[in-house]
Design a protein around this motif. Structure first.
Motif, short mmCIF file in Angstrom:
data_model
loop_
_atom_site.label_atom_id
_atom_site.label_comp_id
_atom_site.label_asym_id
_atom_site.label_seq_id
_atom_site.Cartn_x
_atom_site.Cartn_y
_atom_site.Cartn_z
N ALA A 1 -21.44 -9.67 -8.45
CA ALA A 1 -22.58 -9.84 -9.47
C ALA A 1 -23.65 -9.17 -8.97
O ALA A 1 -23.91 -9.48 -7.70
N ARG A 2 -24.29 -8.78 -9.62
CA ARG A 2 -25.84 -7.98 -9.18
C ARG A 2 -26.70 -9.30 -9.04
O ARG A 2 -26.54 -10.30 -9.57
N GLY A 3 -27.67 -9.10 -8.19
CA GLY A 3 -28.85 -10.02 -8.20
C GLY A 3 -29.19 -10.05 -6.67
O GLY A 3 -28.87 -9.48 -6.02
N MET A 4 -30.18 -11.07 -6.52
CA MET A 4 -30.71 -11.37 -5.22
C MET A 4 -30.57 -12.57 -5.21
O MET A 4 -30.79 -13.41 -5.99
N VAL A 5 -30.30 -12.97 -3.77
CA VAL A 5 -30.46 -14.44 -3.21
C VAL A 5 -31.41 -14.31 -1.83
O VAL A 5 -30.93 -13.66 -1.12
N VAL A 6 -32.37 -14.92 -2.14
CA VAL A 6 -33.44 -15.05 -0.97
C VAL A 6 -33.42 -16.17 -0.43
O VAL A 6 -33.72 -17.20 -1.10
N THR A 7 -33.36 -16.53 1.00
CA THR A 7 -33.79 -17.73 1.64
C THR A 7 -34.81 -17.42 2.61
O THR A 7 -34.97 -16.70 3.38
N VAL A 8 -35.66 -18.63 2.57
CA VAL A 8 -36.90 -18.58 3.39
C VAL A 8 -36.92 -20.07 4.15
O VAL A 8 -36.30 -20.97 3.61
N THR A 9 -37.52 -19.99 5.42
CA THR A 9 -37.72 -21.39 6.07
C THR A 9 -39.43 -21.38 6.39
O THR A 9 -40.17 -20.43 6.27
N ALA A 10 -39.70 -22.50 6.44
CA ALA A 10 -41.12 -22.68 6.70
C ALA A 10 -41.35 -24.16 7.58
O ALA A 10 -40.42 -25.30 7.21
N ALA A 11 -42.21 -24.28 8.43
CA ALA A 11 -42.43 -25.62 9.16
C ALA A 11 -43.12 -26.44 8.28
O ALA A 11 -44.10 -25.91 7.52
N LEU A 12 -42.83 -27.54 8.35
CA LEU A 12 -43.43 -28.72 7.50
C LEU A 12 -44.56 -29.13 8.33
O LEU A 12 -44.56 -29.56 9.32
N SER A 36 -34.98 -23.32 -12.62
CA SER A 36 -33.86 -24.37 -12.45
C SER A 36 -33.66 -24.69 -11.06
O SER A 36 -33.60 -23.97 -10.27
N VAL A 37 -34.32 -25.90 -10.74
CA VAL A 37 -34.47 -26.53 -9.44
C VAL A 37 -33.12 -27.08 -9.42
O VAL A 37 -32.67 -28.18 -10.12
N LEU A 38 -32.01 -26.62 -8.36
CA LEU A 38 -30.78 -27.31 -8.39
C LEU A 38 -30.63 -28.68 -7.80
O LEU A 38 -31.47 -29.12 -6.87
N ASP A 39 -29.58 -29.62 -8.08
CA ASP A 39 -29.53 -30.86 -7.43
C ASP A 39 -29.39 -30.53 -5.95
O ASP A 39 -29.08 -29.57 -5.48
N PRO A 40 -29.87 -31.71 -4.99
CA PRO A 40 -29.92 -31.91 -3.90
C PRO A 40 -28.54 -31.35 -3.22
O PRO A 40 -27.43 -31.98 -3.86
N GLY A 41 -28.41 -30.53 -2.35
CA GLY A 41 -27.22 -30.44 -1.75
C GLY A 41 -26.72 -28.98 -2.47
O GLY A 41 -25.45 -28.35 -1.85
N ALA A 60 -33.84 -27.84 0.64
CA ALA A 60 -33.66 -28.75 1.63
C ALA A 60 -34.38 -28.82 3.03
O ALA A 60 -35.26 -27.92 3.12
N VAL A 61 -34.29 -29.95 3.62
CA VAL A 61 -35.06 -30.00 4.70
C VAL A 61 -34.14 -30.34 6.09
O VAL A 61 -33.37 -30.91 5.92
N ASP A 62 -34.57 -29.56 7.14
CA ASP A 62 -33.68 -29.83 8.60
C ASP A 62 -34.75 -30.74 9.03
O ASP A 62 -35.90 -30.35 9.82
N ILE A 69 -36.02 -25.47 3.92
CA ILE A 69 -35.43 -24.40 3.63
C ILE A 69 -35.38 -24.23 2.19
O ILE A 69 -35.00 -25.32 1.40
N ALA A 70 -35.61 -23.05 1.54
CA ALA A 70 -35.52 -22.75 0.29
C ALA A 70 -34.96 -21.40 -0.08
O ALA A 70 -34.96 -20.52 0.62
N SER A 71 -34.16 -21.48 -1.06
CA SER A 71 -33.25 -20.23 -1.60
C SER A 71 -33.29 -20.22 -2.89
O SER A 71 -33.48 -21.10 -3.62
N CYS A 72 -33.53 -19.07 -3.50
CA CYS A 72 -33.64 -18.58 -4.93
C CYS A 72 -32.85 -17.53 -4.98
O CYS A 72 -32.71 -16.33 -4.57
N ALA A 73 -32.18 -17.47 -6.25
CA ALA A 73 -31.39 -16.49 -6.78
C ALA A 73 -31.66 -16.02 -8.16
O ALA A 73 -32.32 -16.98 -8.91
N LEU A 74 -31.86 -14.80 -8.44
CA LEU A 74 -32.19 -14.03 -9.65
C LEU A 74 -31.43 -12.80 -10.17
O LEU A 74 -31.02 -12.24 -9.07
N ASP A 75 -31.34 -12.41 -11.19
CA ASP A 75 -30.76 -11.12 -11.62
C ASP A 75 -32.01 -10.13 -11.41
O ASP A 75 -33.07 -10.23 -12.29
#
Length: 108
Positions: A1-12, A36-41, A60-62, A69-75
């Motif tokens: 599938a085409r699209g982008m999935v980007v994951t970023v991290t940031a210190a709390l 759409s914010v997906l369910d935890p996990g 999610a949080v480590d 930790i945040a991840s986003c997918a879009l076409d």
């Protein structure tokens, strides 16, 4: 599938918010028709957004590292270019933001 999935991290900055991060993000995007914010996990995948103007977000949080930790997918052809232009034109002209745009992807 085409699209982008980007994951970023940031210190709390405030580790005590860790248990509330998902709720904070969900509340922030509550009225956004294309987000759409997906369910935890749950984590986003490009398969679920292809052909639509939507963006799926997982958070999610480590706790041991006090890191968000945040991840986003879009076409990237719909949300990333043409669909975004239509969405912006709709907002600029006072038309319903969702006019002419598919919210859901084409997941089989």
């Amino acid at each position: 599938a085409r699209g982008m999935v980007v994951t970023v991290t940031a210190a709390l900055a405030a580790p005590d918010v860790a248990p509330h991060v998902h709720g904070i993000v969900a509340e922030h995007y509550r009225d956004e028709p294309f987000v759409s914010v997906l369910d935890p996990g749950a984590w986003p995948g490009s398969t679920h957004v292809v052909g639509g103007n939507g963006a799926h977000i997982g958070v999610a949080v480590d706790a041991s590292a006090s890191t968000l930790i945040a991840s986003c997918a879009l076409d990237n052809l719909v949300k990333g270019a043409a669909g975004q232009a239509i969405q912006a034109a709709n907002v600029a002209t006072g038309t319903a933001e969702t006019a002419g745009l598919p919210i859901a992807g084409l997941y089989p």
